[in-house]
Design a protein around this motif. Structure first.
Motif, mmCIF file in Angstrom:
data_model
loop_
_atom_site.group_PDB
_atom_site.id
_atom_site.type_symbol
_atom_site.label_atom_id
_atom_site.label_comp_id
_atom_site.label_asym_id
_atom_site.label_seq_id
_atom_site.Cartn_x
_atom_site.Cartn_y
_atom_site.Cartn_z
ATOM 1 N N ASN A 164 10.481 -1.156 13.033
ATOM 2 C CA ASN A 164 9.539 -0.380 13.808
ATOM 3 C C ASN A 164 8.706 0.559 12.949
ATOM 4 O OD1 ASN A 164 10.341 -1.507 16.260
ATOM 5 N ND2 ASN A 164 12.054 -0.075 16.461
ATOM 6 N N ALA A 165 9.105 0.767 11.706
ATOM 7 C CA ALA A 165 8.338 1.625 10.808
ATOM 8 C C ALA A 165 7.013 0.952 10.469
ATOM 9 C CB ALA A 165 9.140 1.895 9.534
ATOM 10 N N ALA A 166 6.032 1.772 10.176
ATOM 11 C CA ALA A 166 4.729 1.229 9.806
ATOM 12 C C ALA A 166 4.851 0.430 8.515
ATOM 13 C CB ALA A 166 3.728 2.357 9.631
ATOM 14 N N PRO A 167 4.142 -0.687 8.425
ATOM 15 C CA PRO A 167 4.212 -1.472 7.186
ATOM 16 C C PRO A 167 3.547 -0.727 6.041
ATOM 17 C CG PRO A 167 2.502 -2.331 8.622
ATOM 18 C CD PRO A 167 3.243 -1.291 9.415
ATOM 19 N N PRO A 168 3.924 -1.034 4.811
ATOM 20 C CA PRO A 168 3.269 -0.397 3.664
ATOM 21 C C PRO A 168 1.778 -0.688 3.657
ATOM 22 C CG PRO A 168 5.232 -1.609 2.996
ATOM 23 C CD PRO A 168 4.975 -1.982 4.413
ATOM 24 N N ALA A 169 1.034 0.221 3.066
ATOM 25 C CA ALA A 169 -0.413 0.038 2.980
ATOM 26 C C ALA A 169 -0.750 -1.198 2.155
ATOM 27 C CB ALA A 169 -1.056 1.267 2.354
ATOM 28 N N LEU A 170 -1.826 -1.830 2.534
ATOM 29 C CA LEU A 170 -2.311 -2.971 1.766
ATOM 30 C C LEU A 170 -2.896 -2.501 0.436
ATOM 31 C CD1 LEU A 170 -4.011 -4.748 4.750
ATOM 32 C CD2 LEU A 170 -2.292 -5.843 3.301
ATOM 33 N N PHE A 216 -3.695 -10.760 -0.771
ATOM 34 C CA PHE A 216 -3.905 -9.797 0.309
ATOM 35 C C PHE A 216 -4.680 -8.589 -0.214
ATOM 36 C CE2 PHE A 216 -1.206 -12.447 2.551
ATOM 37 C CZ PHE A 216 -0.904 -11.977 3.823
ATOM 38 N N GLY A 217 -5.455 -7.952 0.666
ATOM 39 C CA GLY A 217 -6.195 -6.760 0.304
ATOM 40 C C GLY A 217 -6.504 -5.926 1.522
ATOM 41 N N ALA A 218 -7.106 -4.761 1.289
ATOM 42 C CA ALA A 218 -7.425 -3.846 2.380
ATOM 43 C C ALA A 218 -8.435 -4.431 3.359
ATOM 44 C CB ALA A 218 -7.947 -2.532 1.804
ATOM 45 N N ASP A 219 -9.125 -5.487 2.962
ATOM 46 C CA ASP A 219 -10.059 -6.147 3.872
ATOM 47 C C ASP A 219 -9.361 -7.107 4.828
ATOM 48 O OD1 ASP A 219 -9.392 -7.827 1.779
ATOM 49 O OD2 ASP A 219 -11.418 -8.619 1.477
ATOM 50 N N TYR A 220 -8.025 -7.187 4.771
ATOM 51 C CA TYR A 220 -7.272 -8.097 5.642
ATOM 52 C C TYR A 220 -7.577 -7.877 7.125
ATOM 53 C CZ TYR A 220 -3.252 -10.571 7.703
ATOM 54 O OH TYR A 220 -2.453 -11.405 8.446
ATOM 55 N N PRO A 221 -7.489 -6.655 7.674
ATOM 56 C CA PRO A 221 -7.726 -6.505 9.116
ATOM 57 C C PRO A 221 -9.104 -6.995 9.549
ATOM 58 C CG PRO A 221 -6.660 -4.549 8.244
ATOM 59 C CD PRO A 221 -7.059 -5.383 7.054
ATOM 60 N N ALA A 222 -10.140 -6.635 8.806
ATOM 61 C CA ALA A 222 -11.491 -7.036 9.196
ATOM 62 C C ALA A 222 -11.677 -8.542 9.085
ATOM 63 C CB ALA A 222 -12.518 -6.307 8.330
ATOM 64 N N ALA A 227 6.945 -10.025 2.229
ATOM 65 C CA ALA A 227 7.929 -9.555 3.218
ATOM 66 C C ALA A 227 7.644 -8.131 3.690
ATOM 67 C CB ALA A 227 9.337 -9.645 2.634
ATOM 68 N N ALA A 228 6.858 -7.369 2.944
ATOM 69 C CA ALA A 228 6.515 -6.021 3.394
ATOM 70 C C ALA A 228 5.702 -6.051 4.684
ATOM 71 C CB ALA A 228 5.725 -5.299 2.301
ATOM 72 N N TRP A 229 5.000 -7.151 4.917
ATOM 73 C CA TRP A 229 4.101 -7.226 6.077
ATOM 74 C C TRP A 229 4.508 -8.292 7.090
ATOM 75 C CZ3 TRP A 229 1.082 -7.704 1.211
ATOM 76 C CH2 TRP A 229 0.801 -6.453 0.664
ATOM 77 N N PHE A 230 5.506 -9.095 6.749
ATOM 78 C CA PHE A 230 5.947 -10.149 7.665
ATOM 79 C C PHE A 230 7.463 -10.083 7.815
ATOM 80 C CE2 PHE A 230 1.836 -11.480 6.248
ATOM 81 C CZ PHE A 230 1.265 -12.082 7.364
ATOM 82 N N ALA A 231 7.942 -10.233 9.034
ATOM 83 C CA ALA A 231 9.371 -10.160 9.323
ATOM 84 C C ALA A 231 9.732 -11.274 10.300
ATOM 85 C CB ALA A 231 9.731 -8.796 9.897
ATOM 86 N N GLU A 232 11.038 -11.470 10.527
ATOM 87 C CA GLU A 232 11.512 -12.543 11.396
ATOM 88 C C GLU A 232 12.479 -12.038 12.465
ATOM 89 O OE1 GLU A 232 12.046 -16.677 9.651
ATOM 90 O OE2 GLU A 232 12.556 -15.397 7.954
ATOM 91 N N PRO A 233 12.045 -11.175 13.340
ATOM 92 C CA PRO A 233 12.949 -10.741 14.414
ATOM 93 C C PRO A 233 13.127 -11.843 15.458
ATOM 94 C CG PRO A 233 10.774 -9.810 14.751
ATOM 95 C CD PRO A 233 10.731 -10.537 13.428
ATOM 96 N N ASN A 275 3.835 -10.646 12.315
ATOM 97 C CA ASN A 275 2.819 -10.097 11.436
ATOM 98 C C ASN A 275 2.754 -8.600 11.722
ATOM 99 O OD1 ASN A 275 0.458 -9.226 10.168
ATOM 100 N ND2 ASN A 275 -0.636 -11.133 10.569
ATOM 101 N N ARG A 276 3.305 -7.800 10.829
ATOM 102 C CA ARG A 276 3.392 -6.365 11.068
ATOM 103 C C ARG A 276 2.035 -5.681 10.915
ATOM 104 N NH1 ARG A 276 7.660 -3.832 7.425
ATOM 105 N NH2 ARG A 276 7.563 -2.158 8.984
ATOM 106 N N LEU A 277 1.053 -6.367 10.358
ATOM 107 C CA LEU A 277 -0.284 -5.804 10.209
ATOM 108 C C LEU A 277 -1.115 -5.935 11.466
ATOM 109 C CD1 LEU A 277 -0.946 -7.223 6.651
ATOM 110 C CD2 LEU A 277 -0.594 -4.810 7.212
ATOM 111 N N THR A 278 -0.844 -6.972 12.258
ATOM 112 C CA THR A 278 -1.623 -7.209 13.476
ATOM 113 C C THR A 278 -0.801 -7.082 14.754
ATOM 114 O OG1 THR A 278 -1.193 -9.600 13.479
ATOM 115 C CG2 THR A 278 -3.098 -8.816 12.208
ATOM 116 N N GLY A 279 0.534 -7.078 14.625
ATOM 117 C CA GLY A 279 1.390 -7.035 15.803
ATOM 118 C C GLY A 279 1.615 -8.389 16.456
#
Length: 303
Positions: A3-9, A40-46, A89-95, A101-105
């Motif tokens: 549930n913690a925020a993922p690390p910054a890109l 991966f980079g900070a432009d990922y969300p856009a 793995a910092a941004w992707f998990a397997e619950p 995808n922890r960056l987009t939910g």
């Protein structure tokens, strides 16, 4: 901790792959660890928001497959997902057996993905994904959201020589080395190469061969209007089907930002001056070449 925020890109990459001097067509391959399949980079969300919109609204233009590529498309998703689990793995998990995808939910059931497996993979990473037939190296499937002056429908089913028919000097200098390399590419290897050009405008989705139309570019308007467009491309062979996975990670940066890097203006000017007329025309640089060089020379005057 899920549930913690993922690390910054990390900062978005600023690749400057141009070399001064006369143009020399070359494959320019560099071996990389498999962990560097994606960038991966900070432009990922856009970029991912734009990819989702294109796949939702213009799917027929950015996604295409041929019959017989089903196994390769499934394997491509397995390879991409495995890479994300292991190396991102910092941004992707397997619950609960889902890929989160922890960056987009978003959550994905990779055992039974909605839609096509290759499309699913293309909704996870910034890279465009192309699959080449293991025997003929023909393009059999692709997610191509950010084309640079080419249309997926025109290339699907074609072998590499036909795909690159318009590329100056490809047939004379590169066709045979590329064919030999693809034939010899073994599973477990990843190679990287870069392509670059200059576009008038910032659009990532540019399928039209003649580019943008607007007022003529001048030395004054070039820094804001012109963008350095770089493609980081990788090639690897899928171990089960033998298909070749060709990835394209696109980064586009305004010329005004590029010239803030020490030495970049002079190096880019030298590279542009070294382009044969046919290459400058193919890359779409010819209409504003003089204005581009004038703008670069204002930053780094010729000695």
């Amino acid at each position: 901790m899920l549930n913690a925020a993922p690390p910054a890109l990390p900062a978005s990459p600023l690749w400057l792959p141009f070399a001064p001097g006369p143009y020399r067509p070359a494959m320019g391959l560099i071996a990389r660890p498999l962990a560097e399949l994606t960038a991966f980079g900070a432009d990922y969300p856009a970029q991912m928001a734009e990819r989702r919109a294109l796949l939702d609204l213009r799917r027929g233009e950015v996604f295409a497959v041929l019959p017989g590529s089903e196994a390769a498309r499934r394997e491509a998703l397995r390879v991409i997902a495995g890479h994300l689990r292991a190396d991102r793995a910092a941004w992707f998990a397997e619950p609960g057996g889902m890929l989160e995808n922890r960056l987009t939910g978003e959550r994905w059931n990779l055992a039974a993905p909605e839609g096509d497996p290759l499309e699913c993979a293309g909704r996870l990473v910034q890279e465009d994904l192309c699959l080449l037939d293991p025997d003929s190296a023909a393009l059999t499937a692709a997610v191509l959201c950010f084309p640079s002056r080419w249309r997926l429908a025109d290339k699907l089913g074609r072998e590499l020589a036909a795909i690159h028919a318009r590329v100056p000097l490809y047939a004379e200098r590169l066709e045979r080395p590329v064919a030999r390399f693809i034939a010899a590419l073994a599973p477990g290897r990843l190679v990287e190469r870069f392509n670059w050009t200059i576009h008038d405008g910032s659009a990532l989705f540019q399928p039209e061969a003649d580019g943008a139309h607007g007022p003529a570019v001048t030395a004054e308007t070039a820094p804001a209007r012109l963008h350095l467009r770089v493609e980081r491309q990788t090639l690897s062979r899928l171990p089960e089907t033998g298909a070749v996975l060709f990835t394209i990670r696109t980064r586009q940066v305004a010329l005004a930002e590029v010239v803030t890097v020490a030495g970049a203006a002079a190096a880019l000017a030298a590279a542009v001056r070294g382009l044969p007329e046919s290459v400058a025309a193919y890359r779409g640089i010819a209409p504003f070449r003089a204005a581009l060089l004038a703008a670069l020379d204002r930053v780094a005057p010729q000695g």
